[in-house]
Scaffold this motif. Sequence first.
Motif, PDB file in Angstrom:
ATOM      1  N   GLY A 144      49.243  51.779  22.320  1.00 52.44           N
ATOM      2  CA  GLY A 144      49.338  52.333  20.972  1.00 52.44           C
ATOM      3  C   GLY A 144      50.262  53.537  20.913  1.00 52.44           C
ATOM      4  N   SER A 281      44.791  54.417  15.772  1.00 48.34           N
ATOM      5  CA  SER A 281      44.246  53.221  16.417  1.00 48.34           C
ATOM      6  C   SER A 281      43.637  53.554  17.769  1.00 48.34           C
ATOM      7  CB  SER A 281      45.336  52.147  16.568  1.00 48.34           C
ATOM      8  OG  SER A 281      46.227  52.450  17.613  1.00 48.34           O
ATOM      9  N   ARG A 287      42.796  48.248  16.346  1.00 46.21           N
ATOM     10  CA  ARG A 287      44.043  48.016  15.628  1.00 46.21           C
ATOM     11  C   ARG A 287      43.738  47.634  14.174  1.00 46.21           C
ATOM     12  NH1 ARG A 287      46.171  50.185  19.912  1.00 46.21           N
ATOM     13  NH2 ARG A 287      46.846  48.832  21.607  1.00 46.21           N
TER      14      ARG A 287
END
Length: 411
Positions: A144, A281, A287
């Motif tokens: 991420g 996230s 997500r």
Amino acid sequence: MKNPAAEPSALSHLLSLPVIVSALGYFVDVYDLIVFNIVRVPSLKGLGLNPEEVSILGSQIYNWQQAGLLIGGIVWGILADKKGRLSVLFGSIIMYSVANISCGFVQSPTTYAFLRFVAGVGLAGELGAGLTLVSEILPKHLRGYGSSIVASVGLLGAVVAFLTNSWFDWRTTYFAGGGLGLALLALRVRLYESGMFEQAKVQRIQRGSMWAFFKDAGRFWKYMRCIGVGVPTYFVIGILATFSNEFGKALGISEEIVSGRCVMYVFIGTVIGDMFSGVLSQWLKSRKMAIGIMTTMTLVGVLFYLYGGITEAQAFYVTCAYLGFSIGYIAMFLTVTAENFGTNLRATATSTVANFVRATTLITLPLYQYLKPSFGVISAGAIVALLCFAIAYTSLFWMEETFHKDLDYVE
């Protein structure tokens, strides 16, 4: 909670050459991708077109570029899974850099459309291959953050494109973008291939097949959901920002709205939004939740843009910046795409999804132009927005959570 990005080992991963070069590659990609949105009006006026022709032919040339993205996404994605991520990162940047330099010499709308098509084909390979490479080389707890770095650095390319056009004429703006791409080639010589791809290469499996997404129903709908969640992002970029001059006039704003400035503000917002969504996230360990929050923020922004009673240019530009921030989950939904598919199909999926989302303007823009005479600019935009968000929320609802997913597998 311990922040993995603060650890030296994590920093060494996030500041590795593949991450940095992928980020710089996306920077050049965004510059060359968005440059037509910025120079559309001055370049077409410079070719002698009247305001009506600027609107109509501008839409057509833009859609030629989007068609190139559609075709290029398939070609480069398959090539990346068959031959490797690096082959695409080299080939695509040469193609779109040469095409953009050539745009600086254009003398007719027909040639302009052809060159934007070629540029679109080249531009289609950059983001998907870059994010696939970054996703495969980073540990799963850092993916991420890695996507946020690539997206945030990359999206600054739109800001630089606007500033370049402010300082120079539109032809020089094209020359600068193409030159930046060719200069980046020197850095790419030192890149190494993804270890996951090297392992998959020796296995007796099919790699890089578009048909693989259609012959299995579960895989097909997973693929379509990855496209669907991203649809609002290019509604904002391709319609609300690119044709912001039309919306400003329809809202009764007395000062002329400059489309290039709106595009710049959208992308400034997107830079910050992509950093935010990546961290969000990681914090949520989800997500789906991060994308859902950002999509809802985008919906609120679109409603305010169309029906918030904006009367001042400054407020309009601020709204564009907010919309940019809210669509700052572009790298996030592409990371989700990479996480949804095995190594033998990952680059094909990520590249084609990225460019199918970009190419949704091939549907949304003609629909907007078709509805505009009957419903007016505002209502036409609202109808298209309703369609885009319906697709996005439906796709998100059925999407798989991939935050903790191990990517070392094949389909």
